[in-house]
Design an enzyme around this catalytic site. Structure first.
Site, PDB file in Angstrom:
ATOM      1  N   SER A 138      48.535  39.731  39.944  1.00 35.22           N
ATOM      2  CA  SER A 138      49.230  39.421  41.193  1.00 35.22           C
ATOM      3  C   SER A 138      50.065  38.180  40.978  1.00 35.22           C
ATOM      4  O   SER A 138      49.699  37.297  40.196  1.00 35.22           O
ATOM      5  CB  SER A 138      48.225  39.175  42.324  1.00 35.22           C
ATOM      6  N   TYR A 151      40.887  35.249  46.441  1.00 38.05           N
ATOM      7  CA  TYR A 151      41.694  36.309  45.830  1.00 38.05           C
ATOM      8  C   TYR A 151      42.609  35.741  44.758  1.00 38.05           C
ATOM      9  O   TYR A 151      42.656  36.255  43.636  1.00 38.05           O
ATOM     10  CB  TYR A 151      42.522  37.011  46.905  1.00 38.05           C
TER      11      TYR A 151
END
Length: 259
Positions: A138, A151
Site C-alpha cells: 500500500s 494498517y
C-alpha cells in the site's frame, strides 16, 4: 500442472489479479472468506479463459489458516509456482476505538499470513524453473498514518519483508515483488470504516482494480522488486520522504478526522 495461489481473490484487486493471470493462461487457486463469490469467480474464469481453477473459503484471521491452505493444496495435488499475497484490510479511526483482538486479527491477515505462506511455500517454489511471490502492499506503507495507524504499520512491515526476502532469494529462481497501490475502487473504505472526508479526498485519484492488477502482474513477471502504482502515488511517496514527518502525519490525521 502449475497454479497461482491468490489470497483475497473474491473481489477487488485480488479478483482483478486472478483475471489478469487467467488471461495469461495461468491456472488459479482462489482463497478468500466468501464461498459464494469464490465459486462464481472460479467458474467464470475457467469458462472464459479455459484455465483450471479451484477455491477454498477460509478466514485468514484464523491463526491456522496458512497451514490449512497448504494442506488443502497438497491433498489436491496442486503444484504452485506463483504466490500472490493480496488479502488485507484496514481499521480507520483512533487506535483506542478498536479492541486488541480486532487489531490482532488485522495484523494476522496483513502480516502473518504473507510471512507464513511464503515460508511454507518457498521449498516448493524452488522446485520450479521460475517462481514468483507478489505482495500487495500500500502507498500507506511509506509513512505513519494517524487514523489508519496499525494498517499503515502492517504494510510498512510487508514492504520491508518483501525487500529483504527478495535480497535473500536473489540468486534463486524465486522473484519477490512488492506492489503498493494508492486509492483503488474496492470495498476497502467500507470495511475500514473510513470517514466521508477521507473517501472524498481519494475519489478523484482512485485507480481501477484492473489497472492496478495489470501493473502488479507486469511488475511480477518483470521480476521487479518494488513498484508504486500511478504517477500521483509515486509523487506522494517522494514528498513523504522529502517533507518533515510531523507535517505529513498532521496532514494524514486531518484526512482521517483526527486533527
Amino acid at each position: 500442472m502449475l497454479y497461482a495461489l491468490i489470497t483475497g481473490a473474491s473481489k477487488g484487486i485480488g479478483k482483478a489479479i486472478a483475471e489478469e493471470l487467467a488471461a495469461r493462461n495461468t491456472n488459479l487457486l482462489l482463497i478468500a472468506r466468501s464461498e459464494a463469490l469464490l465459486k462464481e469467480s472460479a467458474a467464470a474464469l475457467s469458462k472464459k479463459y479455459s484455465v483450471k481453477t479451484d477455491w477454498l473459503a477460509i478466514d485468514l484471521a484464523d491463526p491456522s489458516a496458512s497451514s490449512r491452505i497448504i494442506a488443502w493444496a497438497k491433498e489436491k495435488g496442486y503444484e504452485i509456482n506463483i504466490l500472490v499475497n493480496n488479502a488485507g484490510y484496514g481499521l480507520s479511526g483512533a487506535f483506542e476505538k478498536y479492541t486488541a483482538a480486532e487489531h490482532r486479527d488485522m495484523m494476522q491477515v496483513n502480516m502473518h499470513v504473507p510471512v507464513e505462506l511464503s515460508s511454507l511455500l518457498i521449498p516448493e517454489l524452488k522446485e520450479h524453473p521460475e517462481s514468483y511471490i507478489l505482495n500487495i502492499v500500500s502507498s500507506a506503507a511509506y509513512q505513519a498514518v494517524p487514523g489508519l495507524m496499525v494498517y499503515a504499520a502492517s504494510k510498512s512491515f510487508l514492504l520491508s519483508f518483501s525487500r529483504g526476502l527478495q535480497y535473500e532469494l536473489r540468486k534463486t529462481n524465486i522473484s519477490v515483488t512488492a506492489v503498493s497501490p494508492g486509492g483503488t475502487d474496492t470495498g476497502f473504505a467500507d470495511r475500514a470504516k473510513v470517514g466521508i472526508k477521507a473517501v472524498k479526498a481519494g475519489e478523484k485519484l482512485n485507480m481501477t482494480p484492473e489497472a492496478v492488477a495489470k501493473i502488479a502482474v507486469d511488475a511480477m513477471f518483470a521480476r521487479k522488486t518494488e513498484t508504486i502504482t500511478g504517477f500521483v502515488n509515486k509523487l506522494g511517496a517522494f514528498f513523504v520522504w522529502l517533507l518533515p514527518k510531523k507535517l505529513t502525519e498532521k496532514t494524514a490525521a486531518g484526512i482521517y478526522g483526527l486533527d
